[in-house]
Design an enzyme around this catalytic site. Structure first.
Site, mmCIF file in Angstrom:
data_model
loop_
_atom_site.group_PDB
_atom_site.id
_atom_site.type_symbol
_atom_site.label_atom_id
_atom_site.label_comp_id
_atom_site.label_asym_id
_atom_site.label_seq_id
_atom_site.Cartn_x
_atom_site.Cartn_y
_atom_site.Cartn_z
ATOM 1 N N SER A 155 -3.475 -1.530 -6.771
ATOM 2 C CA SER A 155 -2.562 -0.517 -7.307
ATOM 3 C C SER A 155 -3.279 0.313 -8.359
ATOM 4 O O SER A 155 -3.917 -0.249 -9.267
ATOM 5 C CB SER A 155 -1.331 -1.185 -7.921
ATOM 6 O OG SER A 155 -0.312 -0.256 -8.179
ATOM 7 N N CYS A 181 6.961 -7.473 -14.641
ATOM 8 C CA CYS A 181 8.103 -7.725 -13.750
ATOM 9 C C CYS A 181 9.006 -8.818 -14.302
ATOM 10 O O CYS A 181 10.226 -8.752 -14.181
ATOM 11 C CB CYS A 181 7.610 -8.110 -12.359
ATOM 12 S SG CYS A 181 6.628 -6.808 -11.584
#
Length: 410
Positions: free
Chosen positions: A212, A343
């Site tokens: 990413s 997260c």
């Protein structure tokens, strides 16, 4: 040299310090400059059949070629996504549905994008999931992994390279060797290591590899997946023929250009950045070990220079007696660190990684993660601030803290 404990601690606003680079990194100015044309005048849709579309398509394919060259693979094996979460889902769901995989092996300290995806297939009865044993530091038991593979041939193995919370490094070359030995599929989440380590994917027995851009000073909202040409998967997003039919949806042209440029910049200065960042980590560890704060320890293998990534250290601090968690105090003083993955911060469940390892659950656990933009002075400020917080915390309630400036010496 004595550092203060003082009233200024509560109101210090002299600088903001960002040490949460495992969550996201600052956009490199060189990357922004590469992206700007595709955010302004070169705004064509890469699927459009006119000059604007063709220029956008050319930018996408040039970026794909750049990424492929850096990984020493064919451009046809690189697919762009919205990020690592989508790429992990594509690898796992694609492998299960395309190859009718019925068994998967993972660990309990993988990213939630892996654990929850595997868990969903398990709940629906499509997949049996086994967890490889880990030692108390979070290192894989390779003998157990081989036994799982031996009795579950043609399985999907999903194990990350660098753990996003404790920095542990898995030997993905050895994992890949074992997976191929037992005719399995190997998916690895390399989100935390792309841009920090060089990858020659041609030398790895890996079928799916994920990254990413925002983890290596690229833009948010764009990632990639390497898919071995013999292990192509069914798409999980429909609605177009983009990415050679594997991932429908209009391409994020500016993001893709930024991803390729960020990877190029990272590889170009990798050794220099690595030495700089590794020094920051070792400096922080050394200063914490020599601090008067009692009972400091390190989670996972994050203290190690060889068993953990050079940019992450996870520290277990004793609880403060008053005033709430250390993480909150640092935040109020404009020092950005983390209690776990970004997260995990969206829930109240805490770190699933530390829970899985049963490590220091009764302490204030803080992850520090560094980038090329951090400085030794910032680490000094962090150390001085933490020392001051603990000194103040141990003062009797009727004692007034000193009014010396935070970084002054006596």
């Amino acid at each position: 040299m004595k550092k203060l404990v003082n009233n200024n601690l509560k109101t210090r606003k002299d600088m903001e310090i960002y040490c949460d680079n495992a969550a996201t990194t600052a956009l490199d100015p060189e990357v922004l400059n590469a992206m700007i044309p595709y955010l302004t005048n070169q705004y064509g849709n890469a699927s459009s059949n006119h000059i604007f579309g063709r220029k956008a398509k050319e930018a996408v394919e040039e970026s794909r070629l750049t990424v492929a060259k850096l990984f020493n693979v064919s451009p046809n094996d690189i697919f762009f996504t919205s990020g690592a979460t989508e790429a992990n889902n594509l690898a796992i769901a694609g492998a299960v549905r395309t190859f009718e995989v019925q068994h998967a092996i993972t660990s309990r300290i993988e990213h939630k994008a892996v654990l929850q995806t595997l868990g969903q297939f398990s709940q629906e009865g499509e997949l049996e999931v086994s967890f490889v044993q880990l030692d108390t530091k979070g290192n894989i038991d390779f003998e157990h992994l081989e036994n799982l593979l031996k009795y579950n041939p043609q399985t999907l193995v999903s194990l990350m390279h660098v753990n996003n919370e404790i920095g542990n490094i898995n030997d993905i070359r050895q994992i890949g060797y074992l997976v191929k030995k037992y005719d399995g599929l190997f998916h690895t989440d390399t989100t935390q290591s792309i841009g920090k380590y060089k990858f020659d994917i041609s030398l790895l027995n890996v079928d799916y590899l994920v990254g990413s851009a925002h983890k290596f000073h690229g833009p948010k909202g764009v990632g990639f997946i390497y898919i071995d040409k013999y292990k192509r998967v069914k798409p999980h997003t429909y609605g177009g023929a983009q990415e050679r039919g594997t991932r429908g949806g209009t391409e994020n042209v500016a993001g893709i250009v930024g991803l390729a440029k960020a990877l190029e910049v990272a590889y170009r200065g990798l050794e220099e950045y690595r030495n700089h960042i590794a020094y920051l980590k070792s400096y922080l560890i050394e200063q914490l070990k020599n601090s008067p704060i009692p009972d400091i320890s390190f989670n996972g293998a994050s203290e190690s220079e060889t068993a953990s990534s050079y940019n992450i250290v996870n520290v277990a601090f004793p609880h403060l007696r008053k005033g709430g968690p250390l993480l909150d105090k640092l935040d109020k003083l404009d020092i950005a660190v983390s209690g776990g993955s970004a997260c995990s911060n969206l829930t109240s469940a805490g770190s699933h990684v530390l829970k899985a390892l049963q490590q220091n659950l009764d302490k204030d656990n803080i992850r520090f993660s560094f980038s090329k933009f951090n400085t030794p002075y910032e680490i000094k400020v962090i150390i001085d601030t933490i020392r001051a917080i603990y000194e103040e915390d141990r003062l009797p309630k009727n004692v007034t803290p000193l009014a010396t400036p935070l970084l002054a010496t006596a």
